[in-house]
Enzyme design. Sequence first.
Site, PDB file in Angstrom:
ATOM      1  N   ASP A  21       2.323 -40.036 -17.550  1.00 41.17           N
ATOM      2  CA  ASP A  21       1.321 -40.814 -16.805  1.00 41.17           C
ATOM      3  C   ASP A  21       0.023 -40.010 -16.764  1.00 41.17           C
ATOM      4  O   ASP A  21       0.027 -38.802 -17.003  1.00 41.17           O
ATOM      5  CB  ASP A  21       1.796 -41.108 -15.378  1.00 41.17           C
ATOM      6  CG  ASP A  21       0.770 -41.908 -14.580  1.00 41.17           C
ATOM      7  OD1 ASP A  21       0.278 -42.924 -15.099  1.00 41.17           O
ATOM      8  OD2 ASP A  21       0.425 -41.513 -13.448  1.00 41.17           O
ATOM      9  N   SER A  22      -1.058 -40.673 -16.400  1.00 40.29           N
ATOM     10  CA  SER A  22      -2.328 -39.970 -16.255  1.00 40.29           C
ATOM     11  C   SER A  22      -2.273 -38.947 -15.111  1.00 40.29           C
ATOM     12  O   SER A  22      -3.064 -38.024 -15.091  1.00 40.29           O
ATOM     13  CB  SER A  22      -3.445 -40.980 -15.980  1.00 40.29           C
ATOM     14  OG  SER A  22      -3.161 -41.678 -14.793  1.00 40.29           O
TER      15      SER A  22
ATOM     16  N   GLU B  96      -4.992 -39.815  -6.067  1.00 42.00           N
ATOM     17  CA  GLU B  96      -4.930 -38.506  -6.757  1.00 42.00           C
ATOM     18  C   GLU B  96      -5.551 -37.404  -5.890  1.00 42.00           C
ATOM     19  O   GLU B  96      -5.227 -36.239  -6.042  1.00 42.00           O
ATOM     20  CB  GLU B  96      -5.652 -38.574  -8.109  1.00 42.00           C
ATOM     21  CG  GLU B  96      -4.879 -39.302  -9.194  1.00 42.00           C
ATOM     22  CD  GLU B  96      -3.737 -38.476  -9.811  1.00 42.00           C
ATOM     23  OE1 GLU B  96      -3.874 -37.257  -9.938  1.00 42.00           O
ATOM     24  OE2 GLU B  96      -2.701 -39.072 -10.150  1.00 42.00           O
TER      25      GLU B  96
ATOM     26  N   CYS C  51       2.634 -45.678 -17.302  1.00 40.76           N
ATOM     27  CA  CYS C  51       1.233 -45.905 -16.926  1.00 40.76           C
ATOM     28  C   CYS C  51       0.817 -47.240 -17.520  1.00 40.76           C
ATOM     29  O   CYS C  51       0.915 -47.437 -18.744  1.00 40.76           O
ATOM     30  CB  CYS C  51       0.381 -44.771 -17.505  1.00 40.76           C
ATOM     31  SG  CYS C  51      -1.387 -45.006 -17.314  1.00 40.76           S
TER      32      CYS C  51
ATOM     33  N   HIS D 299       0.567 -45.916  -9.819  1.00 37.20           N
ATOM     34  CA  HIS D 299       0.151 -45.191  -8.603  1.00 37.20           C
ATOM     35  C   HIS D 299       0.335 -46.044  -7.339  1.00 37.20           C
ATOM     36  O   HIS D 299       0.459 -45.508  -6.246  1.00 37.20           O
ATOM     37  CB  HIS D 299      -1.332 -44.816  -8.682  1.00 37.20           C
ATOM     38  CG  HIS D 299      -1.632 -43.607  -9.517  1.00 37.20           C
ATOM     39  ND1 HIS D 299      -1.509 -43.602 -10.880  1.00 37.20           N
ATOM     40  CD2 HIS D 299      -2.053 -42.368  -9.170  1.00 37.20           C
ATOM     41  CE1 HIS D 299      -1.866 -42.405 -11.344  1.00 37.20           C
ATOM     42  NE2 HIS D 299      -2.196 -41.642 -10.326  1.00 37.20           N
TER      43      HIS D 299
ATOM     44  N   CYS E  65       0.001 -50.964 -11.447  1.00 34.41           N
ATOM     45  CA  CYS E  65      -0.410 -49.581 -11.702  1.00 34.41           C
ATOM     46  C   CYS E  65       0.652 -48.713 -11.045  1.00 34.41           C
ATOM     47  O   CYS E  65       1.046 -48.966  -9.898  1.00 34.41           O
ATOM     48  CB  CYS E  65      -1.777 -49.299 -11.094  1.00 34.41           C
ATOM     49  SG  CYS E  65      -2.228 -47.546 -11.133  1.00 34.41           S
TER      50      CYS E  65
HETATM   51  N1  DGL Z   1      -0.981 -44.962 -12.997  1.00 33.13           N
HETATM   52  C1  DGL Z   1      -1.655 -45.463 -14.100  1.00 33.13           C
HETATM   53  C2  DGL Z   1      -1.479 -46.949 -14.286  1.00 33.13           C
HETATM   54  O1  DGL Z   1      -0.403 -47.414 -14.100  1.00 33.13           O
HETATM   55  C3  DGL Z   1      -3.037 -44.992 -14.387  1.00 33.13           C
HETATM   56  C4  DGL Z   1      -4.030 -44.922 -13.347  1.00 33.13           C
HETATM   57  C5  DGL Z   1      -5.296 -44.260 -13.794  1.00 33.13           C
HETATM   58  O2  DGL Z   1      -5.214 -43.136 -14.296  1.00 33.13           O
HETATM   59  O3  DGL Z   1      -6.357 -44.876 -13.638  1.00 33.13           O
HETATM   60  O4  DGL Z   1      -2.353 -47.672 -14.644  1.00 33.13           O
END
Ligand code: DGL
Length: 284
Positions: A7-8, A154, A70, A190, A188
Amino acid sequence: MKIGVFDSGFGGLTILQNIRQVLPEYDYLYLGDSARAPYGTRSFEVIYEYTLQAVRYLEAQGCRLIIIACNTASAKALRTIQQRDINPDQLRVLGVIRPTVEAVTTNTLNSRHIGILATPGTVSSGSYLIELEKLDPHLEVSQQACPMWVPLIENNEIDSPAMDYYIKKYVDLLFVKDPEIDTIILACTHYPLIKDKIEAYLNSKLPPSDALLECADAPLNLISQGAIVANSLRDYLNRHSEIERELSRGGQCAYLTTDIADKFEASASLFLSEPIHANQIELV
Ligand code: DGL
């Protein structure tokens, strides 16, 4: 052989946690590109380049199965990587959008009006619109980009007034697009970290008699992806015994980050409720 999860940043940990609950016997290698997160506001080219670097890195560590945990990277980079950059006989790379859409269209009864909350990258890719349309052309689908959510998460600002402000702002904007939404996908990885807060805000908007999102005849479903992706991976391994046979079974997980390891350890431990050890790496 370990299963790679990418993931990012921290978001993929919500997926990893569910995967490890469903498939605890395997070994995992998690990579969070926290130094370069968020991805959601970056261009297609940059997200593709960063994701490919991560895939190559995990492959070099011996992963032959990688989950792109992600949505942004799944939306912007997965297909190109699958079609152009890897040999499926040597490496399989799976994303999170297709399993989510399949689960929503098969399991979410009576859903006709779907709302997507996602990063600007995922929204602009149109991936959810395209995949949902393929499986059920009769759905009404509305999207809302939430550019401030990942940066706040984050940066450990989940409990700040700014988080509450932006939850209200983006949820309200989604309902302006379609007041009849009955299913919301947290698109997402997150967002499960703020699911309680989103749920509390949605409940505050509903009449008191309806304010139970979990009950069987709830007026609104709020869907996060962890369990969906975990069950989809279990099914995938059942269908692909040639890959499953090669997976090592120590029940261990190692963590890699592109940011300072201490910072990643502190934030990840908070979320996973157990201390973890991370190593800092560089992606090039
Ligand atoms: N958690 C990631 C997603 O599902 C990426 C969020 C990001 O880095 O902007 O999109």
